[in-house]
Design a protein around this motif. Structure first.
Motif, mmCIF file in Angstrom:
data_model
loop_
_atom_site.group_PDB
_atom_site.id
_atom_site.type_symbol
_atom_site.label_atom_id
_atom_site.label_comp_id
_atom_site.label_asym_id
_atom_site.label_seq_id
_atom_site.Cartn_x
_atom_site.Cartn_y
_atom_site.Cartn_z
ATOM 1 N N ALA A 1 0.816 -1.431 0.034
ATOM 2 C CA ALA A 1 0.112 -0.072 -0.035
ATOM 3 C C ALA A 1 0.965 1.277 -0.025
ATOM 4 O O ALA A 1 1.815 1.182 0.497
ATOM 5 C CB ALA A 1 -0.867 -0.036 1.205
ATOM 6 N N PHE A 2 0.552 2.241 -0.638
ATOM 7 C CA PHE A 2 1.016 3.756 -0.788
ATOM 8 C C PHE A 2 0.087 4.653 -0.067
ATOM 9 O O PHE A 2 -0.580 5.558 -0.933
ATOM 10 C CB PHE A 2 1.254 3.899 -2.400
ATOM 11 N N PRO A 3 -0.122 4.786 1.035
ATOM 12 C CA PRO A 3 -1.022 5.697 1.657
ATOM 13 C C PRO A 3 -0.227 7.151 1.904
ATOM 14 O O PRO A 3 1.125 7.006 2.207
ATOM 15 C CB PRO A 3 -1.524 5.021 3.045
ATOM 16 N N GLY A 4 -0.910 8.083 2.337
ATOM 17 C CA GLY A 4 -0.176 9.334 2.537
ATOM 18 C C GLY A 4 -1.182 10.371 2.703
ATOM 19 O O GLY A 4 -2.303 10.541 2.273
ATOM 20 N N PHE A 5 -0.660 11.696 2.989
ATOM 21 C CA PHE A 5 -1.454 12.800 3.294
ATOM 22 C C PHE A 5 -0.630 13.969 2.889
ATOM 23 O O PHE A 5 0.611 14.127 2.904
ATOM 24 C CB PHE A 5 -2.174 12.983 4.593
ATOM 25 N N SER B 1 -5.126 16.835 1.714
ATOM 26 C CA SER B 1 -5.276 15.777 0.902
ATOM 27 C C SER B 1 -4.951 14.432 1.421
ATOM 28 O O SER B 1 -3.796 14.484 2.222
ATOM 29 C CB SER B 1 -4.111 16.000 -0.538
ATOM 30 N N PHE B 2 -5.536 13.450 1.037
ATOM 31 C CA PHE B 2 -5.250 11.983 1.587
ATOM 32 C C PHE B 2 -5.421 11.035 0.364
ATOM 33 O O PHE B 2 -6.242 11.308 -0.745
ATOM 34 C CB PHE B 2 -6.489 11.707 2.540
ATOM 35 N N PHE B 3 -4.537 10.029 0.345
ATOM 36 C CA PHE B 3 -4.389 9.077 -0.866
ATOM 37 C C PHE B 3 -3.837 7.835 -0.413
ATOM 38 O O PHE B 3 -3.338 7.754 0.365
ATOM 39 C CB PHE B 3 -3.476 9.847 -1.764
ATOM 40 N N ASN B 4 -4.262 6.953 -1.473
ATOM 41 C CA ASN B 4 -3.904 5.501 -1.184
ATOM 42 C C ASN B 4 -4.008 4.751 -2.643
ATOM 43 O O ASN B 4 -4.619 5.035 -3.316
ATOM 44 C CB ASN B 4 -5.049 4.833 -0.327
ATOM 45 N N GLN B 5 -2.848 3.959 -2.620
ATOM 46 C CA GLN B 5 -2.804 3.108 -3.838
ATOM 47 C C GLN B 5 -1.931 1.665 -3.515
ATOM 48 O O GLN B 5 -1.660 1.457 -2.575
ATOM 49 C CB GLN B 5 -1.891 3.980 -5.020
ATOM 50 N N TYR B 6 -2.226 0.840 -4.532
ATOM 51 C CA TYR B 6 -1.730 -0.438 -4.333
ATOM 52 C C TYR B 6 -0.523 -0.778 -5.550
ATOM 53 O O TYR B 6 -0.784 -0.313 -6.582
ATOM 54 C CB TYR B 6 -2.586 -1.624 -4.448
ATOM 55 N N ALA B 7 0.642 -1.375 -4.904
ATOM 56 C CA ALA B 7 1.521 -1.286 -5.896
ATOM 57 C C ALA B 7 1.477 -2.758 -6.716
ATOM 58 O O ALA B 7 0.770 -3.903 -6.020
ATOM 59 C CB ALA B 7 2.937 -1.503 -5.521
ATOM 60 N N LEU B 8 1.763 -3.044 -8.021
ATOM 61 C CA LEU B 8 1.235 -4.177 -9.010
ATOM 62 C C LEU B 8 2.480 -5.039 -8.888
ATOM 63 O O LEU B 8 2.957 -5.538 -9.906
ATOM 64 C CB LEU B 8 0.637 -3.788 -10.053
ATOM 65 N N GLY B 9 3.393 -4.952 -7.953
ATOM 66 C CA GLY B 9 4.613 -5.876 -8.002
ATOM 67 C C GLY B 9 5.753 -4.978 -7.503
ATOM 68 O O GLY B 9 5.748 -4.133 -6.956
ATOM 69 N N ALA B 10 6.810 -5.531 -7.760
ATOM 70 C CA ALA B 10 8.259 -5.132 -7.394
ATOM 71 C C ALA B 10 8.823 -4.268 -8.709
ATOM 72 O O ALA B 10 8.367 -4.469 -9.755
ATOM 73 C CB ALA B 10 9.277 -5.970 -6.933
ATOM 74 N N PRO B 11 9.846 -3.324 -8.338
ATOM 75 C CA PRO B 11 10.341 -2.507 -9.582
ATOM 76 C C PRO B 11 10.996 -3.424 -10.523
ATOM 77 O O PRO B 11 11.621 -4.324 -9.935
ATOM 78 C CB PRO B 11 11.082 -1.466 -8.786
ATOM 79 N N ASP B 12 10.792 -3.129 -11.726
ATOM 80 C CA ASP B 12 11.630 -3.884 -12.653
ATOM 81 C C ASP B 12 12.981 -3.528 -12.902
ATOM 82 O O ASP B 12 13.387 -2.811 -11.876
ATOM 83 C CB ASP B 12 11.116 -3.729 -13.981
#
Length: 218
Positions: A78-82, A95-106
């Motif tokens: 998860a990538f949450p923050g404010f 501002s408030f936000f949240n995202q999910y990563a779809l894997g590790a960095p390539d």
């Protein structure tokens, strides 16, 4: 198709993105907190009426924020923050936000993220700023970012796709496409599309974002 959200090992994504869930120097926005002047400057006067909603071609929206990313060890994907900054038609805003990563960095340090419910981490704070959680739940798309002035006005975004790139020190730059999926007060019924550019420092999880969007009203 079921999406798999990877828990990273070694030099994990979350360790280089966000080092602590403590608030450190950036305080969580609260409903009655005194707004401090942001270091970023955006020439965006506060709109005192709602005449801008009548424009047949929509209106240009911009916001610029200083942010603090946080983490939950139980959800390393998860990538949450404010953040705190300035927004057109709102003035000083939160501002408030949240995202999910779809894997590790390539191999090029690139990783993609998708929208995740902002209420997952910030439900209490958002409710304290006057936004009903039930309204978010009724939205047809996941509300991953909320910007609000804490006075009943808010604009909601759905993160369509976000490309984040790590440098050799673990600092991140990113660019994203977002959809405007609703709001309250001045932004009730808002729709539209926009883009986001920003960065996150590996050392402390602090960063900045700049949002530009074209907004329309039903």
């Amino acid at each position: 198709m079921k999406k798999n959200y990877v828990k990273f090992s070694g030099l994990s994504l979350i360790s280089v993105l966000i080092l602590s869930s403590c608030m450190t120097e950036v305080e969580m926005p609260q409903a009655k907190a005194t707004a401090v002047e942001s270091e970023v400057v955006l020439e965006a006067a506060v709109t005192q009426d709602e005449s801008f909603r009548k424009s047949p071609n929509g209106v240009v929206y911009m916001e610029k924020f200083s942010n603090q990313s946080i983490t939950d060890p139980a959800k390393p994907y998860a990538f949450p923050g404010f953040g705190t900054g300035n927004a057109t038609h709102l003035g000083i805003a939160y501002s408030f936000f949240n995202q999910y990563a779809l894997g590790a960095p390539d191999e090029k340090g690139v990783v993609y993220t998708v929208a995740a419910p902002v209420s997952e981490f910030f439900g209490d704070e958002i409710a304290d700023l006057g936004i009903e959680m039930g309204l978010l739940a009724e939205c047809s798309k996941t509300v991953s970012t909320i910007t609000t002035d804490g006075k009943g006005n808010s604009i909601w975004f759905h993160n369509i796709s976000n490309k984040a790139t790590f440098d050799q020190l673990g600092n991140i730059t990113f660019e994203a496409d977002v959809e405007v999926v609703g709001g309250t007060g001045k932004f009730a019924g808002a729709t539209g599309h926009g883009s986001v550019t920003g960065n996150v420092q590996a050392a402390d999880g602090k960063g900045t974002t700049l949002v530009t969007a074209q907004i329309y009203f039903k």
